[in-house]
Motif scaffolding. Sequence first.
Motif, short mmCIF file in Angstrom:
data_model
loop_
_atom_site.label_atom_id
_atom_site.label_comp_id
_atom_site.label_asym_id
_atom_site.label_seq_id
_atom_site.Cartn_x
_atom_site.Cartn_y
_atom_site.Cartn_z
N ASP A 134 13.48 -6.03 -4.51
CA ASP A 134 14.01 -4.88 -3.77
C ASP A 134 13.49 -4.76 -2.59
OD1 ASP A 134 15.86 -2.81 -3.48
OD2 ASP A 134 14.97 -1.37 -4.44
N LYS A 135 12.26 -4.07 -2.68
CA LYS A 135 11.58 -3.72 -1.42
C LYS A 135 10.07 -3.89 -1.58
CE LYS A 135 12.11 1.06 -2.40
NZ LYS A 135 12.45 2.36 -2.03
N SER A 136 9.18 -3.98 -0.42
CA SER A 136 7.89 -3.86 -0.70
C SER A 136 7.18 -3.27 0.60
CB SER A 136 7.22 -5.43 -0.74
OG SER A 136 7.55 -6.19 0.43
N PRO A 137 7.05 -1.76 0.59
CA PRO A 137 6.51 -1.32 1.73
C PRO A 137 4.92 -1.18 1.87
CG PRO A 137 7.41 0.45 0.16
CD PRO A 137 7.79 -0.85 -0.30
N LEU A 138 4.31 -1.19 2.87
CA LEU A 138 2.94 -1.46 3.14
C LEU A 138 2.57 -0.11 3.09
CD1 LEU A 138 0.62 -3.19 4.10
CD2 LEU A 138 1.32 -2.80 6.44
N LYS A 139 1.40 0.14 2.33
CA LYS A 139 0.74 1.50 2.34
C LYS A 139 0.20 1.78 3.75
CE LYS A 139 -2.33 4.46 -0.31
NZ LYS A 139 -1.40 5.47 0.15
N GLU A 140 0.27 2.75 4.12
CA GLU A 140 -0.24 3.02 5.53
C GLU A 140 -1.72 2.84 5.69
OE1 GLU A 140 -0.26 6.86 8.86
OE2 GLU A 140 1.36 6.77 7.17
N GLY A 141 -2.30 2.35 6.76
CA GLY A 141 -3.73 1.82 6.80
C GLY A 141 -4.36 0.92 6.10
N SER A 142 -3.64 0.39 5.18
CA SER A 142 -4.21 -0.74 4.41
C SER A 142 -4.35 -1.97 4.77
CB SER A 142 -3.22 -0.78 3.12
OG SER A 142 -2.19 -1.45 3.31
N GLU A 143 -3.78 -2.14 5.95
CA GLU A 143 -4.00 -3.59 6.59
C GLU A 143 -5.17 -3.76 6.89
OE1 GLU A 143 -2.40 -0.82 9.78
OE2 GLU A 143 -2.04 -1.02 7.58
N PHE A 144 -6.12 -2.47 7.09
CA PHE A 144 -7.64 -3.05 7.62
C PHE A 144 -8.26 -3.20 6.29
CE2 PHE A 144 -5.48 -0.17 10.53
CZ PHE A 144 -5.68 -0.87 11.90
N ILE A 145 -7.92 -3.16 4.94
CA ILE A 145 -8.87 -3.42 3.91
C ILE A 145 -9.30 -5.01 3.87
CG2 ILE A 145 -8.73 -3.60 1.34
CD1 ILE A 145 -6.90 -1.21 1.56
N GLU A 146 -10.36 -5.30 3.68
CA GLU A 146 -11.04 -6.42 3.73
C GLU A 146 -10.55 -7.36 2.52
OE1 GLU A 146 -15.74 -8.03 3.73
OE2 GLU A 146 -15.09 -6.47 5.00
N GLY A 147 -10.28 -8.61 2.61
CA GLY A 147 -9.75 -9.46 1.56
C GLY A 147 -8.48 -9.39 1.14
N THR A 148 -7.72 -8.53 1.99
CA THR A 148 -6.28 -8.73 1.98
C THR A 148 -5.32 -8.45 3.14
OG1 THR A 148 -4.36 -7.66 0.38
CG2 THR A 148 -6.05 -6.40 1.07
N ASP A 149 -4.16 -8.75 2.97
CA ASP A 149 -3.40 -8.31 4.19
C ASP A 149 -2.81 -7.08 4.19
OD1 ASP A 149 -3.96 -10.89 5.48
OD2 ASP A 149 -2.25 -11.64 4.74
N GLY A 150 -2.96 -6.26 3.25
CA GLY A 150 -2.50 -5.06 2.96
C GLY A 150 -2.44 -4.70 1.38
N LEU A 151 -1.98 -3.33 1.20
CA LEU A 151 -1.60 -3.03 -0.18
C LEU A 151 -0.02 -2.56 -0.11
CD1 LEU A 151 -4.58 -0.75 -0.92
CD2 LEU A 151 -4.32 -2.97 -1.77
N TYR A 152 0.55 -3.19 -1.09
CA TYR A 152 2.18 -3.02 -1.11
C TYR A 152 2.52 -2.30 -2.43
CZ TYR A 152 1.85 -6.11 2.81
OH TYR A 152 1.65 -6.88 3.86
N THR A 153 3.63 -1.47 -2.42
CA THR A 153 4.43 -1.13 -3.80
C THR A 153 5.83 -2.04 -3.56
OG1 THR A 153 3.65 1.26 -3.26
CG2 THR A 153 5.62 0.83 -4.48
N LEU A 154 5.65 -2.75 -4.51
CA LEU A 154 6.59 -4.02 -4.71
C LEU A 154 7.42 -3.74 -5.72
CD1 LEU A 154 7.67 -6.88 -4.12
CD2 LEU A 154 6.09 -7.60 -5.80
N SER A 155 8.83 -3.53 -5.40
CA SER A 155 9.94 -3.15 -6.50
C SER A 155 10.83 -4.33 -6.80
CB SER A 155 10.98 -2.13 -5.88
OG SER A 155 10.29 -0.99 -5.69
N LEU A 156 10.74 -4.68 -8.14
CA LEU A 156 11.50 -5.83 -8.46
C LEU A 156 12.48 -5.36 -9.75
CD1 LEU A 156 8.44 -8.37 -9.30
CD2 LEU A 156 9.92 -8.26 -7.21
#
Length: 116
Positions: A89-111
Amino acid sequence: MLGNNYLQINNVKIPNPQKFDISYTTTEKVKTSEAGSDVVIPTRYNKRTFSMSFQVTSSWKDKLLVYTTRPTITLKYKNESIVGRLRADKSPLKEGSEFIEGTDGLYTLSLKFFEK
């Protein structure tokens, strides 16, 4: 008690969803008789749709999205193997999470999983 990894896709344990909901649909043909009453012919009772929302890293997001491109998958829930299709359905990026080391970000993925 559901516990950890209570869902599996094609026998692969996946993270627990943050939100989880099952809805039911009955498919039936309804016609009106000459007397004006309904004549109902059910063709399918309680077809399930599973709505899930996951808080995941970009790695898990990518792994789960692969299953949404397949015509069918098997979802294991409460020791029942259910064949159907998984769609994103959608997968918004959590604001500011693109700076977390070891990942491209944190997402809320709806399936959504639709039982066959």
